[in-house]
Design an enzyme around this catalytic site. Sequence first.
Site, mmCIF file in Angstrom:
data_model
loop_
_atom_site.group_PDB
_atom_site.id
_atom_site.type_symbol
_atom_site.label_atom_id
_atom_site.label_comp_id
_atom_site.label_asym_id
_atom_site.label_seq_id
_atom_site.Cartn_x
_atom_site.Cartn_y
_atom_site.Cartn_z
ATOM 1 N N GLU A 185 38.799 73.229 62.870
ATOM 2 C CA GLU A 185 39.248 74.481 63.562
ATOM 3 C C GLU A 185 37.979 75.291 63.834
ATOM 4 O OE1 GLU A 185 41.220 77.050 60.470
ATOM 5 O OE2 GLU A 185 42.655 77.419 62.040
ATOM 6 N N LYS A 238 45.740 91.565 48.061
ATOM 7 C CA LYS A 238 44.321 91.699 48.633
ATOM 8 C C LYS A 238 43.998 91.539 50.079
ATOM 9 C CE LYS A 238 40.562 89.086 48.943
ATOM 10 N NZ LYS A 238 40.035 89.817 50.077
ATOM 11 N N GLU A 247 49.572 79.294 53.564
ATOM 12 C CA GLU A 247 49.466 79.100 55.299
ATOM 13 C C GLU A 247 48.317 79.003 55.726
ATOM 14 O OE1 GLU A 247 52.074 79.109 56.972
ATOM 15 O OE2 GLU A 247 53.809 79.920 55.808
ATOM 16 N N CYS A 261 46.020 80.849 63.798
ATOM 17 C CA CYS A 261 45.946 79.685 63.220
ATOM 18 C C CYS A 261 46.679 78.518 63.809
ATOM 19 C CB CYS A 261 47.078 79.827 61.786
ATOM 20 S SG CYS A 261 48.387 80.694 62.179
#
Length: 506
Positions: free
Chosen positions: A405, A190, A264, A304
């Site tokens: 983040e 997906k 991850e 990331c």
Amino acid sequence: VSSVYAAPGERGSVAEYRSRYGHYIGGQWAEPIKGQYFENITPVTGKPFCEVGRGTSEDIDRAVDVAWKAFQSFKKTTPAERALMLSRIADRMEQNLEKIAVAETWENGKPVRETLAADIPLAIDHFRYFAGVLRAQEGSLSQIDEDTVAYHFHEPLGVVGQIIPWNFPILMATWKLAPALAAGNCVVLKPAEQTPASILFLMELIEDLIPAGVINIVNGFGIEAGAPLAQHKGIRKVAFTGETTTGRLIMQYASQNLIPVTLELGGKSANVFFEDVARQRHDDYYEKALEGFTFFALNQGEVCTCPSRALIQRSIYDEFLGDGLERVGKIVQGNPLDPATMIGAQASNDQLEKILSYIQIGKDGGAKLLAGGERVDLGGDLSGGYYVAPTVFEGTNDMRIFQEEIFGPVVSVTSFDGFDDAIHIANDTLYGLGAGVWSRSGDTAYRAGRAIEAGRVWTNTYHQYPAHAAFGGYKQSGIGRENHLKMLDHYQQTKNLLVSYAEGPM
Ligand code: NAD
């Protein structure tokens, strides 16, 4: 949009997008079972350019079912056959490099110079790498006694579910698909709802190379399509890349069926500059270190491992930061379709707003704004696009902009006093994905690299992603690794045949 690359659908466009995509299931393009579609918007202009099927649990059921049927024959393919398939995918992508790169730029907003030189070539190499390591993989044998042998075979898991984010749509899909297929699995993937189209565009280019049902793509939103996939009783593993908060949910879903997960997740990577970096102020090494400082803006900061915290030793702080800011001022922001552009558009309006809100949080929290700090209007058709200026804050590691983040072109800079202080600040985060260490001393670099709690520590470099270096997170940045032949272990299980060749009684 004035550029060498015309918009999808316009004359001369190399990204020949369809105006509407369904799912890709069982080797065919499939309408969503509920018949719904959603608009896909390009961040380059903020305008829709195609519609994509809005998947639900019914579509996931269908895809998982089809994938199991395909697995009955795919599991019998030889390593050589699978390697050939992966190599052919790589070749086809290489033959269409420009088309795919431009499609990715329209979809995600990242500069075409990156998609041409990095994203797509890395994806191609990934398929080639797994085509190679697959052939070199061997089982093992333990000799139990004179007549008894334990054979260890690698066997695929079966059908695996994969859920990916929007920051590197094609590369993230490749990181998932290549090892899973190499290991002999069938896949239901997906894509992120913000960036499904370039993956579908790629599927159109390679579909004749893949047996029907081996790769299935179901589009849609996290809750509507992602959750039913991760919870599906028919999958034997779920691989996920995305936010840490979503990763926690994925683990819960997987626990319902007791299947393995690889995650991850997010990061808040420290880029640490020791004082010997500035021993000679303008030699090649120093220039490289300055470039390393500016890498927070690479891919618009939507990485990331974005080096979103810069730690500079106090003795060189003013001069290094001054030179770094000068470099930041030279980052060329513009139309992502222009090959001279170094920083393009954020991937979505939501992401743009999130970044702007963090810039406000930085200001409100007492951080000093040294550069950028605002949305950029590039004029004309690009006015509706999602552009943010490279932004530099100075502050302390307890501030929210140092701890959370942001996923944008924003770096938070602070100083440190000595080695121990640097390591303490670098590790003072709940994440542990990446880090950078810059020192001319091999000893300092080695000790810092070992002491920082992160799965990848770049030393005198940053943002390199070769297929044969293991990548993944410590702490709340994830579980498991991607890239490297270690990855095959995540997509295989061990079959032990314990065989007696003795002719007499046991
Ligand atoms: P996200 O978690 O919001 O979404 C990622 C994917 O998960 C999307 O496909 C989304 O539809 C799906 N999803 C969302 N909710 C779900 C649910 N409840 N069940 C199942 N699926 C669900 O993340 P994002 O905003 O798309 O991506 C950005 C994040 O990804 C950042 O935190 C970034 O650090 C991380 N990231 C990590 C790596 C890595 O390798 N560690 C690489 C790229 C991005």
